[in-house]
Design a protein around this motif. Sequence first.
Motif, PDB file in Angstrom:
ATOM      1  N   ALA A  31      11.816  40.680  38.797  1.00 44.38           N
ATOM      2  CA  ALA A  31      11.006  39.467  38.960  1.00 44.38           C
ATOM      3  C   ALA A  31      11.205  38.518  37.779  1.00 44.38           C
ATOM      4  CB  ALA A  31       9.529  39.840  39.105  1.00 44.38           C
ATOM      5  N   TYR A  32      11.238  39.042  36.570  1.00 40.70           N
ATOM      6  CA  TYR A  32      11.406  38.179  35.394  1.00 40.70           C
ATOM      7  C   TYR A  32      12.788  37.523  35.393  1.00 40.70           C
ATOM      8  CZ  TYR A  32      11.093  36.361  30.708  1.00 40.70           C
ATOM      9  OH  TYR A  32      11.066  35.514  29.632  1.00 40.70           O
ATOM     10  N   ALA A  33      13.812  38.284  35.743  1.00 39.07           N
ATOM     11  CA  ALA A  33      15.167  37.721  35.791  1.00 39.07           C
ATOM     12  C   ALA A  33      15.260  36.625  36.860  1.00 39.07           C
ATOM     13  CB  ALA A  33      16.192  38.825  36.061  1.00 39.07           C
ATOM     14  N   ALA A  34      14.611  36.855  38.013  1.00 38.72           N
ATOM     15  CA  ALA A  34      14.610  35.841  39.073  1.00 38.72           C
ATOM     16  C   ALA A  34      13.904  34.580  38.603  1.00 38.72           C
ATOM     17  CB  ALA A  34      13.943  36.396  40.324  1.00 38.72           C
ATOM     18  N   LEU A  35      12.763  34.739  37.952  1.00 36.08           N
ATOM     19  CA  LEU A  35      12.033  33.589  37.428  1.00 36.08           C
ATOM     20  C   LEU A  35      12.854  32.882  36.354  1.00 36.08           C
ATOM     21  CD1 LEU A  35       9.471  31.893  37.377  1.00 36.08           C
ATOM     22  CD2 LEU A  35       8.515  33.523  35.731  1.00 36.08           C
ATOM     23  N   ASN A  36      13.520  33.627  35.518  1.00 33.13           N
ATOM     24  CA  ASN A  36      14.369  33.043  34.474  1.00 33.13           C
ATOM     25  C   ASN A  36      15.461  32.162  35.082  1.00 33.13           C
ATOM     26  OD1 ASN A  36      15.325  32.836  31.676  1.00 33.13           O
ATOM     27  ND2 ASN A  36      17.062  34.036  32.418  1.00 33.13           N
ATOM     28  N   ARG A  37      16.164  32.687  36.085  1.00 34.33           N
ATOM     29  CA  ARG A  37      17.229  31.900  36.737  1.00 34.33           C
ATOM     30  C   ARG A  37      16.669  30.662  37.413  1.00 34.33           C
ATOM     31  NH1 ARG A  37      22.450  34.858  38.358  1.00 34.33           N
ATOM     32  NH2 ARG A  37      22.708  32.826  39.296  1.00 34.33           N
ATOM     33  N   LEU A  38      15.522  30.827  38.071  1.00 30.07           N
ATOM     34  CA  LEU A  38      14.901  29.704  38.762  1.00 30.07           C
ATOM     35  C   LEU A  38      14.469  28.612  37.784  1.00 30.07           C
ATOM     36  CD1 LEU A  38      13.918  28.590  41.476  1.00 30.07           C
ATOM     37  CD2 LEU A  38      11.741  29.701  40.999  1.00 30.07           C
ATOM     38  N   MET A  39      13.882  28.999  36.678  1.00 30.15           N
ATOM     39  CA  MET A  39      13.419  28.011  35.698  1.00 30.15           C
ATOM     40  C   MET A  39      14.593  27.257  35.068  1.00 30.15           C
ATOM     41  SD  MET A  39      10.210  27.973  35.935  1.00 30.15           S
ATOM     42  CE  MET A  39       9.827  26.931  34.537  1.00 30.15           C
ATOM     43  N   ASP A  44      16.850  20.850  39.424  1.00 32.51           N
ATOM     44  CA  ASP A  44      17.714  20.479  40.545  1.00 32.51           C
ATOM     45  C   ASP A  44      16.830  20.173  41.759  1.00 32.51           C
ATOM     46  OD1 ASP A  44      19.368  20.472  42.813  1.00 32.51           O
ATOM     47  OD2 ASP A  44      20.625  22.096  42.089  1.00 32.51           O
ATOM     48  N   PRO A  45      16.936  18.966  42.348  1.00 30.89           N
ATOM     49  CA  PRO A  45      16.096  18.626  43.508  1.00 30.89           C
ATOM     50  C   PRO A  45      16.234  19.603  44.671  1.00 30.89           C
ATOM     51  CG  PRO A  45      17.188  16.665  42.666  1.00 30.89           C
ATOM     52  CD  PRO A  45      17.772  17.844  41.933  1.00 30.89           C
ATOM     53  N   GLU A  46      17.411  20.163  44.870  1.00 29.89           N
ATOM     54  CA  GLU A  46      17.603  21.133  45.954  1.00 29.89           C
ATOM     55  C   GLU A  46      16.776  22.396  45.700  1.00 29.89           C
ATOM     56  OE1 GLU A  46      21.252  23.635  47.925  1.00 29.89           O
ATOM     57  OE2 GLU A  46      21.661  21.584  47.244  1.00 29.89           O
ATOM     58  N   VAL A  47      16.735  22.829  44.449  1.00 33.68           N
ATOM     59  CA  VAL A  47      15.927  24.000  44.087  1.00 33.68           C
ATOM     60  C   VAL A  47      14.447  23.675  44.262  1.00 33.68           C
ATOM     61  CG1 VAL A  47      15.278  25.549  42.199  1.00 33.68           C
ATOM     62  CG2 VAL A  47      17.679  24.932  42.527  1.00 33.68           C
ATOM     63  N   GLN A  48      14.035  22.489  43.868  1.00 32.55           N
ATOM     64  CA  GLN A  48      12.642  22.082  44.029  1.00 32.55           C
ATOM     65  C   GLN A  48      12.245  22.065  45.502  1.00 32.55           C
ATOM     66  OE1 GLN A  48      12.316  18.347  41.945  1.00 32.55           O
ATOM     67  NE2 GLN A  48      12.625  19.298  39.945  1.00 32.55           N
ATOM     68  N   ASN A  49      13.133  21.545  46.350  1.00 32.80           N
ATOM     69  CA  ASN A  49      12.865  21.537  47.796  1.00 32.80           C
ATOM     70  C   ASN A  49      12.756  22.955  48.340  1.00 32.80           C
ATOM     71  OD1 ASN A  49      12.792  18.751  48.006  1.00 32.80           O
ATOM     72  ND2 ASN A  49      14.965  18.587  48.503  1.00 32.80           N
ATOM     73  N   ASP A  50      13.611  23.850  47.838  1.00 36.24           N
ATOM     74  CA  ASP A  50      13.574  25.240  48.285  1.00 36.24           C
ATOM     75  C   ASP A  50      12.251  25.903  47.900  1.00 36.24           C
ATOM     76  OD1 ASP A  50      14.721  27.574  49.505  1.00 36.24           O
ATOM     77  OD2 ASP A  50      15.038  28.360  47.483  1.00 36.24           O
ATOM     78  N   ILE A  51      11.758  25.603  46.710  1.00 34.84           N
ATOM     79  CA  ILE A  51      10.479  26.162  46.263  1.00 34.84           C
ATOM     80  C   ILE A  51       9.361  25.705  47.204  1.00 34.84           C
ATOM     81  CG2 ILE A  51       8.729  26.118  44.444  1.00 34.84           C
ATOM     82  CD1 ILE A  51      11.110  25.879  42.437  1.00 34.84           C
ATOM     83  N   CYS A  52       9.316  24.422  47.495  1.00 35.11           N
ATOM     84  CA  CYS A  52       8.273  23.872  48.377  1.00 35.11           C
ATOM     85  C   CYS A  52       8.398  24.422  49.794  1.00 35.11           C
ATOM     86  CB  CYS A  52       8.342  22.346  48.380  1.00 35.11           C
ATOM     87  SG  CYS A  52       7.927  21.632  46.771  1.00 35.11           S
ATOM     88  N   HIS A  53       9.619  24.525  50.294  1.00 33.60           N
ATOM     89  CA  HIS A  53       9.846  25.064  51.644  1.00 33.60           C
ATOM     90  C   HIS A  53       9.417  26.528  51.713  1.00 33.60           C
ATOM     91  CE1 HIS A  53      11.692  25.818  55.503  1.00 33.60           C
ATOM     92  NE2 HIS A  53      12.324  26.837  54.960  1.00 33.60           N
TER      93      HIS A  53
END
Length: 90
Positions: A31-39, A44-53
């Motif tokens: 979980a921490y590694a996933a959060l690290n990569r995401l942060m 990136d707007p595409e990543v932001q859209n993915d989070i909201c979706h």
Amino acid sequence: MSTIKIHLEDAEMHPVLRLAKLLHVEPEDIAYAALNRLMIQGRDPEVQNDICHTRKVRETQLPLWADSAGSVHAYEGMPDCDPARSKYSV
């Protein structure tokens, strides 16, 4: 130290546990590694859209990486179809 709790369905937790076992780490490390990569990629707007979706669909759908054995398939709950008549049938 602050805490973030993540509540996962069994179908979501099992793949995390398998990956943690494969890598000889704890599920929290995954979980921490996933959060690290995401942060790192969070601007990136595409990543932001993915989070909201993901937030919107989480209540009704499992993520693609989850075990889907207990999920409802698209064809379930649909009426049975009569086979189409063949143009060669007499």
